[in-house]
Design a protein around this motif. Sequence first.
Motif, PDB file in Angstrom:
ATOM      1  N   SER A  57      35.533  12.089  95.789  1.00  0.00           N
ATOM      2  CA  SER A  57      34.707  11.056  95.150  1.00  0.00           C
ATOM      3  C   SER A  57      33.893  10.302  96.185  1.00  0.00           C
ATOM      4  CB  SER A  57      35.567  10.095  94.337  1.00  0.00           C
ATOM      5  OG  SER A  57      36.398   9.308  95.174  1.00  0.00           O
ATOM      6  N   ASN A  58      34.441  10.049  97.353  1.00  0.00           N
ATOM      7  CA  ASN A  58      33.691   9.359  98.399  1.00  0.00           C
ATOM      8  C   ASN A  58      32.519  10.202  98.881  1.00  0.00           C
ATOM      9  OD1 ASN A  58      35.194   7.048  98.373  1.00  0.00           O
ATOM     10  ND2 ASN A  58      36.533   7.665 100.035  1.00  0.00           N
ATOM     11  N   THR A  90      29.851   9.894  96.052  1.00  0.00           N
ATOM     12  CA  THR A  90      29.292   8.556  95.884  1.00  0.00           C
ATOM     13  C   THR A  90      28.623   8.041  97.149  1.00  0.00           C
ATOM     14  OG1 THR A  90      31.467   7.573  96.313  1.00  0.00           O
ATOM     15  CG2 THR A  90      30.862   7.967  94.018  1.00  0.00           C
ATOM     16  N   HIS A 139      25.195   9.459  97.135  1.00  0.00           N
ATOM     17  CA  HIS A 139      24.404   8.922  96.021  1.00  0.00           C
ATOM     18  C   HIS A 139      23.613   9.997  95.302  1.00  0.00           C
ATOM     19  CE1 HIS A 139      25.272   4.663  96.701  1.00  0.00           C
ATOM     20  NE2 HIS A 139      25.208   4.954  97.991  1.00  0.00           N
ATOM     21  N   LYS A 162      24.158   4.939  86.604  1.00  0.00           N
ATOM     22  CA  LYS A 162      25.111   4.046  87.257  1.00  0.00           C
ATOM     23  C   LYS A 162      26.393   4.064  86.453  1.00  0.00           C
ATOM     24  CE  LYS A 162      23.618  -0.157  84.864  1.00  0.00           C
ATOM     25  NZ  LYS A 162      23.124  -1.524  85.029  1.00  0.00           N
ATOM     26  N   TYR A 193      29.163   2.535  90.961  1.00  0.00           N
ATOM     27  CA  TYR A 193      28.507   3.688  91.567  1.00  0.00           C
ATOM     28  C   TYR A 193      27.086   3.783  91.025  1.00  0.00           C
ATOM     29  CZ  TYR A 193      33.355   5.147  92.321  1.00  0.00           C
ATOM     30  OH  TYR A 193      34.667   5.199  92.678  1.00  0.00           O
ATOM     31  N   ILE A 237      24.008   6.848  91.152  1.00  0.00           N
ATOM     32  CA  ILE A 237      23.878   8.257  91.514  1.00  0.00           C
ATOM     33  C   ILE A 237      22.541   8.814  91.040  1.00  0.00           C
ATOM     34  CG2 ILE A 237      24.901  10.554  91.118  1.00  0.00           C
ATOM     35  CD1 ILE A 237      26.782   8.902  92.711  1.00  0.00           C
TER      36      ILE A 237
END
Length: 111
Positions: free
Chosen positions: A6-7, A10, A13, A67, A77, A79
């Motif tokens: 996930s990092n 995110t 982006h 978002k 988040y 994206i």
Amino acid sequence: MDLIQSNAITNLHRLASVEDVLQFVRLCVDKNLIIDFVLKEELDAFIKPSNTSGSWVRQQIDGVRVKAVDKNGCTIYAIWMRESLMKDYVAYLESIKKTLSDASAFSFPVI
């Protein structure tokens, strides 16, 4: 979805594949976040100037921006994805829906 994956998504982006979109949606579901569309300016403002990976997204004029917000309306988040990727994701969901609607063809008789 694990924290490392996930990092990676995110922090960049951006989403690059249907699998990335699925993982992002799973992350939002797991964290009870709501996904909504945003304007370019809102996504751009969300990306830290020091984030060199995310700065590439600021240069993209087209595409789809979303978002994920918490229950208080705070953006967690933000994206970006290509418009064609959004279409691929929708097509994927439609194929699953079709498969599920035809599920009776795959059911086994009860013995």
